[in-house]
Design a protein around this motif. Structure first.
Motif, PDB file in Angstrom:
ATOM      1  N   UNK A  28       2.108   4.516  -7.137  1.00  0.00           N
ATOM      2  CA  UNK A  28       3.423   3.351  -6.797  1.00  0.00           C
ATOM      3  C   UNK A  28       3.946   2.435  -7.840  1.00  0.00           C
ATOM      4  N   UNK A  29       5.312   1.958  -8.110  1.00  0.00           N
ATOM      5  CA  UNK A  29       5.319   1.174  -9.654  1.00  0.00           C
ATOM      6  C   UNK A  29       6.232   0.534  -8.702  1.00  0.00           C
TER       7      UNK A  29
ATOM      8  N   UNK B  63       0.844  -0.821   0.461  1.00  0.00           N
ATOM      9  CA  UNK B  63      -0.145   0.108   0.243  1.00  0.00           C
ATOM     10  C   UNK B  63       0.723   1.470  -0.127  1.00  0.00           C
ATOM     11  N   UNK B  64       0.499   1.726  -1.002  1.00  0.00           N
ATOM     12  CA  UNK B  64       1.474   3.352  -0.761  1.00  0.00           C
ATOM     13  C   UNK B  64       0.647   4.725  -0.186  1.00  0.00           C
ATOM     14  N   UNK B  65       1.275   4.440   1.395  1.00  0.00           N
ATOM     15  CA  UNK B  65       0.527   5.195   1.945  1.00  0.00           C
ATOM     16  C   UNK B  65       1.327   7.200   1.517  1.00  0.00           C
TER      17      UNK B  65
ATOM     18  N   UNK C  10      10.909  -0.506  -5.388  1.00  0.00           N
ATOM     19  CA  UNK C  10       9.331   0.810  -6.076  1.00  0.00           C
ATOM     20  C   UNK C  10      10.071   1.682  -6.330  1.00  0.00           C
ATOM     21  N   UNK C  11       8.728   2.415  -7.113  1.00  0.00           N
ATOM     22  CA  UNK C  11       9.176   3.885  -8.117  1.00  0.00           C
ATOM     23  C   UNK C  11       7.873   4.486  -7.452  1.00  0.00           C
TER      24      UNK C  11
ATOM     25  N   UNK D 130      -1.869   7.700 -10.298  1.00  0.00           N
ATOM     26  CA  UNK D 130      -1.858   6.179 -10.465  1.00  0.00           C
ATOM     27  C   UNK D 130      -1.020   5.133 -11.326  1.00  0.00           C
ATOM     28  N   UNK D 131      -0.459   3.992 -10.601  1.00  0.00           N
ATOM     29  CA  UNK D 131       0.231   3.117 -11.938  1.00  0.00           C
ATOM     30  C   UNK D 131       0.334   1.583 -11.414  1.00  0.00           C
ATOM     31  N   UNK D 132       0.627   1.083 -13.187  1.00  0.00           N
ATOM     32  CA  UNK D 132       0.780  -0.196 -12.633  1.00  0.00           C
ATOM     33  C   UNK D 132       2.187  -0.203 -13.595  1.00  0.00           C
ATOM     34  N   UNK D 133       1.858  -1.898 -13.139  1.00  0.00           N
ATOM     35  CA  UNK D 133       3.392  -2.540 -13.345  1.00  0.00           C
ATOM     36  C   UNK D 133       2.558  -3.875 -14.379  1.00  0.00           C
TER      37      UNK D 133
END
Length: 408
Positions: free
Chosen positions: A169-170, A126-128, A177-178, A237-240
């Motif tokens: 977050x990627x 989880x990207x807090x 993590x990026x 938002x992001x995804x890989x």
């Protein structure tokens, strides 16, 4: 070429000058040299590609502020924005067209502002990292075991101690993590110092974050989002993808795909992206790849700052659908191949296996990177100029809404 290589003295001077120009737009009007119809500031049209189609509609009101998605072994996990505890919705039937929440995974750990969701090696991350008021001394990643519900906090801090609001977050195929920040026309790219894997992050930390350069998001004209056309310039938002070769970053209105056949996502973020519009989402903040190469997109219920300030307008208003864009991976690689970029060997037609792309075999990633870096600067300048013009209009609208609200 690493993203960091685009941040030399010359690039910084250009970007600083551009920011000052935008401030001039906001404070003193638009200089005649830059005054032009809005249509001239938009990005060139992309090739016709796949379009979003509704997959199913969530009916759990806990997902009114749906902010992050991930697909793990065919199961979709989602997080809402906010709350006083870790809360992840498990939806086992989404890919079959059923958005029913099968269970909520909760923990008493209290996040500050969770904004995105990813996964690595059996854990959800989880990207807090949200910070709308830019007051936080640290941000955080929270690991969650979906089987046991146990969590661990991993604080992160920016080396310059300057707070940023982030929603992206990627996590690459190696577990690094990026984080991409959220600002008008610009996303700053950060990783842990030394490019640490998520499993190497201190708990509770903090671990320092280092800056690797910027990605630009110009005004596109795609409708949707809570703040009119400026929404197309904000990373939400992001995804890989499943093999770690494509990073996707969305704004309120569009998705940008950055690909590298070797899985080097920092290098990918320094290349020319492929854009697919995702129009008419009220406040789109979530995307996730499926294992088969499709892309899911989702939105908060949302409200426009230039409209009714009450949210939600009706307690029983249907939630926005989870949409699917089919065959995204194939579209991205096909588009890049047409541009002369390297694609994974498994995707090359047999006739190309002995030589490279485009017949002669002379085109390679290294041969195109110089142009990619220059394109990044040009995109930033275009985004900053066009955003400066439109931001003045949006701020005027927001000021009117606030004035009306406090006048009551």
């Amino acid at each position: 070429m690493d993203c960091n290589n685009t941040m030399g003295t010359g690039a910084r001077m250009v970007r600083s000058a551009t920011v000052l120009t935008c401030c001039a737009f906001l404070l003193g009007g638009v200089p005649a040299a830059f005054a032009q119809p809005a249509s001239e500031t938009l990005e060139p049209a992309q090739p016709v590609g796949p379009v979003p189609e509704p997959l199913c509609f969530p009916d759990d009101r806990g997902l009114e502020e749906l902010s992050g998605l991930i697909v793990v072994d065919g199961t979709v996990y989602a997080i809402p924005d906010g709350g006083s505890e870790v809360a992840v919705a498990e939806m086992a039937g989404v890919l079959d067209g059923d958005c029913t929440v099968t269970q909520w995974i909760r923990d008493t750990l209290n996040p500050f502002d969770p904004e995105d969701l990813s996964a690595h090696d059996g854990k959800l991350w989880i990207a807090d990292v949200g910070d709308n008021r830019r007051l936080r001394q640290t941000v955080a990643l929270i690991s969650l075991d979906p089987e046991t519900g146990s969590t661990a906090l991993h604080r992160l801090e920016f080396q310059d101690n300057r707070p940023r609001d982030s929603e992206t977050l990627l996590i690459d195929r190696f577990g690094m993590p990026i984080i991409v920040s959220k600002w008008f026309g610009l996303g700053e790219v950060f990783t842990p110092v030394g490019r640490k894997n998520v499993d190497a992050l201190a708990s509770p930390g903090p671990t320092a974050l280092e800056h690797h350069g910027d990605v630009a998001f110009p005004i596109t004209g795609t409708p949707g989002g809570p703040i009119e056309v400026v929404g197309s310039t904000l990373a939400t938002g992001g995804a890989v993808n499943s093999d770690g070769t494509i990073a996707a970053i969305r704004t309120y209105t569009d998705v940008y795909f950055y690909a590298n056949a070797d899985g080097d996502l920092l290098r990918a973020l320094n290349s020319e992206p492929v854009r697919i519009p995702i129009p008419n989402e009220p406040q789109g903040e979530a995307i996730a790849f499926t294992e088969s190469g499709d892309l899911l997109t989702a939105s908060e219920l949302g409200f426009a700052i230039t409209g009714d300030p009450n949210r939600p307008p009706d307690g029983d208003e249907p939630l926005p659908p989870i949409n699917i864009i089919r065959d995204v991976e194939s579209f991205v690689w096909n588009t890049l191949q047409e541009r002369g970029h390297s694609v994974p060997e498994r995707l090359l037609p047999p006739a190309s296996s002995g030589g490279g792309i485009g017949g002669s075999g002379e085109t390679s990633a290294s041969a195109t990177e110089e142009n990619d870096g220059l394109l990044s600067d040009r995109m930033f300048i275009a985004a900053a100029i066009s955003t400066g013009i439109v931001l003045a209009i949006v701020l005027a609208g927001a000021t009117t809404v606030l004035w009306k609200r406090f006048r009551r």
